[in-house]
Every structure is written in C-alpha cells, then in structure tokens.
Scaffold this motif. Sequence first.
Motif, PDB file in Angstrom:
ATOM      1  N   TYR A 396       0.837  -1.207   0.000  1.00  0.00           N
ATOM      2  CA  TYR A 396       0.000   0.000   0.000  1.00  0.00           C
ATOM      3  C   TYR A 396       0.871   1.258   0.000  1.00  0.00           C
ATOM      4  CZ  TYR A 396      -2.737   3.896   1.590  1.00  0.00           C
ATOM      5  OH  TYR A 396      -3.287   5.139   1.685  1.00  0.00           O
ATOM      6  N   LEU A 397       1.862   1.305   0.888  1.00  0.00           N
ATOM      7  CA  LEU A 397       2.699   2.499   1.000  1.00  0.00           C
ATOM      8  C   LEU A 397       3.509   2.727  -0.279  1.00  0.00           C
ATOM      9  CD1 LEU A 397       3.872   2.055   4.681  1.00  0.00           C
ATOM     10  CD2 LEU A 397       2.284   3.786   3.820  1.00  0.00           C
ATOM     11  N   ALA A 398       3.856   1.653  -0.995  1.00  0.00           N
ATOM     12  CA  ALA A 398       4.597   1.804  -2.250  1.00  0.00           C
ATOM     13  C   ALA A 398       3.716   2.345  -3.359  1.00  0.00           C
ATOM     14  CB  ALA A 398       5.191   0.462  -2.667  1.00  0.00           C
ATOM     15  N   ARG A 399       2.400   2.127  -3.278  1.00  0.00           N
ATOM     16  CA  ARG A 399       1.486   2.520  -4.354  1.00  0.00           C
ATOM     17  C   ARG A 399       0.683   3.775  -4.049  1.00  0.00           C
ATOM     18  NH1 ARG A 399       2.196  -2.867  -4.540  1.00  0.00           N
ATOM     19  NH2 ARG A 399       1.941  -3.992  -6.513  1.00  0.00           N
ATOM     20  N   ALA A 400       0.545   4.125  -2.801  1.00  0.00           N
ATOM     21  CA  ALA A 400      -0.340   5.221  -2.417  1.00  0.00           C
ATOM     22  C   ALA A 400       0.306   6.577  -2.694  1.00  0.00           C
ATOM     23  CB  ALA A 400      -0.685   5.122  -0.938  1.00  0.00           C
ATOM     24  N   PRO A 401      -0.492   7.590  -3.014  1.00  0.00           N
ATOM     25  CA  PRO A 401       0.051   8.942  -3.190  1.00  0.00           C
ATOM     26  C   PRO A 401       0.687   9.455  -1.907  1.00  0.00           C
ATOM     27  CG  PRO A 401      -2.219   8.798  -4.005  1.00  0.00           C
ATOM     28  CD  PRO A 401      -1.935   7.528  -3.274  1.00  0.00           C
ATOM     29  N   ARG A 402       1.593  10.394  -2.068  1.00  0.00           N
ATOM     30  CA  ARG A 402       2.289  10.940  -0.894  1.00  0.00           C
ATOM     31  C   ARG A 402       1.337  11.605   0.078  1.00  0.00           C
ATOM     32  NH1 ARG A 402       6.206  14.099  -4.989  1.00  0.00           N
ATOM     33  NH2 ARG A 402       7.335  12.305  -5.866  1.00  0.00           N
ATOM     34  N   ASN A 403       0.248  12.188  -0.448  1.00  0.00           N
ATOM     35  CA  ASN A 403      -0.680  12.924   0.412  1.00  0.00           C
ATOM     36  C   ASN A 403      -1.893  12.100   0.832  1.00  0.00           C
ATOM     37  OD1 ASN A 403      -1.966  12.740  -2.014  1.00  0.00           O
ATOM     38  ND2 ASN A 403      -2.430  14.924  -2.235  1.00  0.00           N
ATOM     39  N   ALA A 404      -1.881  10.786   0.616  1.00  0.00           N
ATOM     40  CA  ALA A 404      -3.029   9.951   0.984  1.00  0.00           C
ATOM     41  C   ALA A 404      -3.226   9.972   2.495  1.00  0.00           C
ATOM     42  CB  ALA A 404      -2.812   8.515   0.504  1.00  0.00           C
ATOM     43  N   SER A 405      -4.480  10.181   2.910  1.00  0.00           N
ATOM     44  CA  SER A 405      -4.759  10.308   4.344  1.00  0.00           C
ATOM     45  C   SER A 405      -4.583   8.988   5.083  1.00  0.00           C
ATOM     46  CB  SER A 405      -6.182  10.840   4.541  1.00  0.00           C
ATOM     47  OG  SER A 405      -7.121  10.015   3.907  1.00  0.00           O
ATOM     48  N   GLU A 406      -4.622   7.843   4.377  1.00  0.00           N
ATOM     49  CA  GLU A 406      -4.450   6.551   5.039  1.00  0.00           C
ATOM     50  C   GLU A 406      -2.990   6.181   5.272  1.00  0.00           C
ATOM     51  OE1 GLU A 406      -8.147   6.691   2.643  1.00  0.00           O
ATOM     52  OE2 GLU A 406      -6.026   6.922   2.136  1.00  0.00           O
ATOM     53  N   ARG A 407      -2.051   6.957   4.701  1.00  0.00           N
ATOM     54  CA  ARG A 407      -0.635   6.585   4.803  1.00  0.00           C
ATOM     55  C   ARG A 407      -0.180   6.541   6.261  1.00  0.00           C
ATOM     56  NH1 ARG A 407       2.578   6.471   0.141  1.00  0.00           N
ATOM     57  NH2 ARG A 407       4.362   6.394   1.534  1.00  0.00           N
ATOM     58  N   THR A 408      -0.588   7.533   7.049  1.00  0.00           N
ATOM     59  CA  THR A 408      -0.155   7.581   8.447  1.00  0.00           C
ATOM     60  C   THR A 408      -0.650   6.359   9.201  1.00  0.00           C
ATOM     61  OG1 THR A 408      -0.148  10.002   8.408  1.00  0.00           O
ATOM     62  CG2 THR A 408      -0.233   8.935  10.556  1.00  0.00           C
ATOM     63  N   TRP A 409      -1.917   6.021   8.986  1.00  0.00           N
ATOM     64  CA  TRP A 409      -2.502   4.859   9.655  1.00  0.00           C
ATOM     65  C   TRP A 409      -1.739   3.592   9.277  1.00  0.00           C
ATOM     66  CZ3 TRP A 409      -4.750   0.204   8.576  1.00  0.00           C
ATOM     67  CH2 TRP A 409      -5.571  -0.362   9.564  1.00  0.00           C
ATOM     68  N   ALA A 410      -1.478   3.400   7.990  1.00  0.00           N
ATOM     69  CA  ALA A 410      -0.773   2.203   7.535  1.00  0.00           C
ATOM     70  C   ALA A 410       0.657   2.173   8.075  1.00  0.00           C
ATOM     71  CB  ALA A 410      -0.776   2.151   6.010  1.00  0.00           C
ATOM     72  N   SER A 411       1.313   3.328   8.100  1.00  0.00           N
ATOM     73  CA  SER A 411       2.699   3.388   8.598  1.00  0.00           C
ATOM     74  C   SER A 411       2.755   3.012  10.076  1.00  0.00           C
ATOM     75  CB  SER A 411       3.275   4.784   8.392  1.00  0.00           C
ATOM     76  OG  SER A 411       3.346   5.115   7.029  1.00  0.00           O
ATOM     77  N   ILE A 412       1.806   3.507  10.860  1.00  0.00           N
ATOM     78  CA  ILE A 412       1.783   3.183  12.295  1.00  0.00           C
ATOM     79  C   ILE A 412       1.610   1.682  12.497  1.00  0.00           C
ATOM     80  CG2 ILE A 412       0.427   3.447  14.406  1.00  0.00           C
ATOM     81  CD1 ILE A 412      -0.102   6.355  13.519  1.00  0.00           C
ATOM     82  N   HIS A 413       0.675   1.087  11.755  1.00  0.00           N
ATOM     83  CA  HIS A 413       0.450  -0.359  11.904  1.00  0.00           C
ATOM     84  C   HIS A 413       1.660  -1.151  11.438  1.00  0.00           C
ATOM     85  CE1 HIS A 413      -3.858  -1.097  13.034  1.00  0.00           C
ATOM     86  NE2 HIS A 413      -3.783   0.222  13.020  1.00  0.00           N
ATOM     87  N   LEU A 414       2.289  -0.721  10.356  1.00  0.00           N
ATOM     88  CA  LEU A 414       3.471  -1.436   9.860  1.00  0.00           C
ATOM     89  C   LEU A 414       4.595  -1.369  10.882  1.00  0.00           C
ATOM     90  CD1 LEU A 414       4.721  -2.999   7.530  1.00  0.00           C
ATOM     91  CD2 LEU A 414       5.439  -0.800   6.544  1.00  0.00           C
ATOM     92  N   ASN A 415       4.813  -0.199  11.472  1.00  0.00           N
ATOM     93  CA  ASN A 415       5.880  -0.047  12.464  1.00  0.00           C
ATOM     94  C   ASN A 415       5.601  -0.899  13.700  1.00  0.00           C
ATOM     95  OD1 ASN A 415       7.289   1.737  10.860  1.00  0.00           O
ATOM     96  ND2 ASN A 415       6.286   3.562  11.725  1.00  0.00           N
ATOM     97  N   LYS A 416       4.334  -0.986  14.093  1.00  0.00           N
ATOM     98  CA  LYS A 416       3.997  -1.816  15.253  1.00  0.00           C
ATOM     99  C   LYS A 416       4.290  -3.288  14.984  1.00  0.00           C
ATOM    100  CE  LYS A 416       0.382   1.029  17.369  1.00  0.00           C
ATOM    101  NZ  LYS A 416      -1.087   1.128  17.657  1.00  0.00           N
ATOM    102  N   LEU A 417       3.984  -3.721  13.748  1.00  0.00           N
ATOM    103  CA  LEU A 417       4.236  -5.113  13.410  1.00  0.00           C
ATOM    104  C   LEU A 417       5.719  -5.429  13.414  1.00  0.00           C
ATOM    105  CD1 LEU A 417       1.650  -5.663  10.529  1.00  0.00           C
ATOM    106  CD2 LEU A 417       1.537  -6.554  12.857  1.00  0.00           C
ATOM    107  N   TYR A 418       6.541  -4.488  12.934  1.00  0.00           N
ATOM    108  CA  TYR A 418       7.994  -4.724  12.935  1.00  0.00           C
ATOM    109  C   TYR A 418       8.555  -4.639  14.340  1.00  0.00           C
ATOM    110  CZ  TYR A 418       8.743  -5.020   7.914  1.00  0.00           C
ATOM    111  OH  TYR A 418       8.748  -5.465   6.630  1.00  0.00           O
ATOM    112  N   SER A 419       7.970  -3.792  15.189  1.00  0.00           N
ATOM    113  CA  SER A 419       8.485  -3.658  16.547  1.00  0.00           C
ATOM    114  C   SER A 419       8.196  -4.906  17.374  1.00  0.00           C
ATOM    115  CB  SER A 419       7.847  -2.430  17.232  1.00  0.00           C
ATOM    116  OG  SER A 419       6.458  -2.627  17.421  1.00  0.00           O
ATOM    117  N   ARG A 420       7.184  -5.693  16.969  1.00  0.00           N
ATOM    118  CA  ARG A 420       6.896  -6.932  17.690  1.00  0.00           C
ATOM    119  C   ARG A 420       7.985  -7.960  17.448  1.00  0.00           C
ATOM    120  NH1 ARG A 420       0.503  -7.504  15.989  1.00  0.00           N
ATOM    121  NH2 ARG A 420      -0.229  -5.626  17.057  1.00  0.00           N
TER     122      ARG A 420
END
Length: 420
Positions: A396-420
Amino acid sequence: MAMVPRRLLTLVLFTGATYALGCGPTTPPARPPRPLVTRYDSMLDSAARAQGPEWRALHYPIASLHGPYPRPELADTSADPNDALSYYRLGDSVRRALPGLADRAFYWALRLDPTFADAYFARWTLLRREFPWREMPDGSIRRIFVVQPNALLATDSLLGIAVAYSPFLEGSLDFPRWIINVDERRAVRDPIMAGVRAYRLGEYRKAVAEWAKAMQKEPAAALLHVPRAYAWVRLNEPDSAIGDLMLLIKRLELVQRDSSIATYYSKEYLYYAIGMLHATKQRYEEARAAFEQALLENLGFYMAHVRLAGTAALLQDTTTALNELQTASLIRADDPLALVYHASLLISAGRVPEAERQLEAALRADSDYALPHVFLGLAAETRHDTATARGEYGRYLARAPRNASERTWASIHLNKLYSR
C-alpha cells in the motif's frame, strides 16, 4: 482486532454531490446516413501511417476504450507518480495538441483512483465531444462512432460513472458558450437566457433569481429547478437545492396524476441527489429515506444501493448495509470502491475470509488501486498473519500517493508489526 479508522470505513462515500439529475447524454437526433470512410478520413489515415506508430499513439486514442495503455511519463519530474492528479494534469495540458497521450493520461488517472470523477468527465469530453478519430487495430485512422456505432454507448458510460461519483459535476450542465457573449441588454429580456448567462459567468445568485422569474412567468419551465439546484450547490446552500428538487418532484407527480397520457418521468436521480445533499450535511436518516425512494423508482439503480449501504452503516445498521452491497454487486460486480467498502464492513463484522475475497476482486478489477492493500493488511493482521500484513501494508505504501490520508494509519500499523 485492529479497529478500522473512520476515514477508511466511510471511503468518501458522501464527499461528492449527485447524479446527473437527468442531464446525462440524450439520444442524438436522426441524421442522414454518411459514408463510413470519407475523403478527409483517408487523408488523415495516409498522413498518420506515414508518421509511424509512435506518432499515432501520441496523436490518436486507440479504438479500445479499456486499453491496455502503456503508462505515460510525467513531464513534471517533481510530480507524484502515484497520484492520479499528476496524470490528470498531464492529460489536461496536452488534450489539444496530443489527444492520444491525453487519453492515456486520463486512463491512468482512473487506474490509480477509480473514483476520480473529473478524470472520467475529462476523458468523456475528449473522446465524445472533441476528438472522434481513433487508431483502429489495423493501424488505420477512422471516426469511431461511424465505423463502430456501439462505441457511442460505451463512451457515454464514462459520463454516467463521473456523475455517479461526483454529483453536480462542473460541466455536466451543457450550456452554450456563446451565451456569455450575448449583450446583457438583450439577455435581460429573457430570464431563462439571463439566468444561463449569469451561471456561465459564475454569478450564481443572479442565475437563481432570473430562473425564479422564468418559472413564475411560465410554470411549464419547472425543469429549471435542476440548474437552480446546481447554482445553490455552488453557493454552498444545499438546503435550497433540496427545496428546488422537491418542488420539481411535486410538479412531476402533479402532472402525472392529472393526466393519463402524460409522459412518465422517473424521479430516481432527483431523489438520489436529495439523498446525497442530506448526507453531506450528516442527516443520514433523511439521506436513507431519499435513497430508498430512488430505489422505489428504479430498483436497478446501482449507485443508490451503494449510497444506501453507506447511510445504513453510519446509522449502525450493518445488516442492511451488507445486504445493499450484496445487491449492488449483482448489478455491477467490478466497482473497486464498492468492493473495498464491502470488505471494510465484513472485516468489522468479523467475516474476514469473505472480506479478503472482495478485496481480491477489487484488485482483479484494478490492480493499480492502492486502497485494497491496506485492507488486506488489516484482514491479515486480524488473522494474526504478521508476515502477510507487513507485505500488504508495504505494498500500500509503495502505491499510495504521498498525500493519501491513510498513509499515516498504515505506517503506524506497519511499524507496530515490525516492533513486535
């Protein structure tokens, strides 16, 4: 289970205005038969063949409405290649000089955002109004609507989709441009013309007043309630627009009740418009009632089912929302927005495998649409499949526009998954 963010759940279902309110394409007047290929067509064909295939691709859209089209390069190197607006701007900048390139650019704007109403309308305008010539499969140049009459309806479907996603779309009221140049002293003698002139000049309050005079003078001019509603929307007065549309509905009902031979006018688009306007003011009960009325007029009205599902979900009636989306899928099974919205509700209801099937269907319909990937990530996360969730959020992050409002939400979830 991770909660679906409100922005993702509602999927901008109510950020537009309304359907074309009956102002869509009409049946063209009958014309005497013309030859399939004229001398002028032959001259264009000869010149295009001499220039070669690359030149033809830039100057002539191809006959197939659905491509496949190679992705054009953006002239602005700083533009976001994942942003549909970048391709829309490219198409708009070259539509006169390079219609073939413009068509490809609009096509790719829609691949990246299949809800982009202005891109649908721009492509329809280019292909239907401005440039009837196409490159045929054999490389010849022909007027498409002469050699393939069925292409007319296919092209007009772009307009139908545009006004379904963005009601009161600018340009869907096709007023003659020459009216702007009419002398004001001449225009003022006819309130209809004066209203049209004022509307084209952006003087919307004056247009409203002039059309009111016309309807007071001639009650049969009741259809002027439609452009008046457009004007009210541009004045940011949706309640006044609703009032005009309701007056037209009552007028049509009165005519049909008082005459057994009067032509029946379906009011589905009018109710749909009213529902959209109520929804933009967050009056969801009223919006729901209006969409239900639209479906009473036409049970096959696809977008009314989708909008009704949206209002039902916002009113916490998930069962009705899912039923309406299921009905919509029977009418049209390849709308990426409806499929993703359906999936989001299924995830919330705990029906993850069904949701994933909807999202896979959305990607089959449009593999370049970024939004299904964020929901596939959410579905995988719900199943505790961390590896798949990471992959989908990354896609999603590779395909989504830079200004997409969902990017922050996806980034937070991705970081949480890697931090586990």
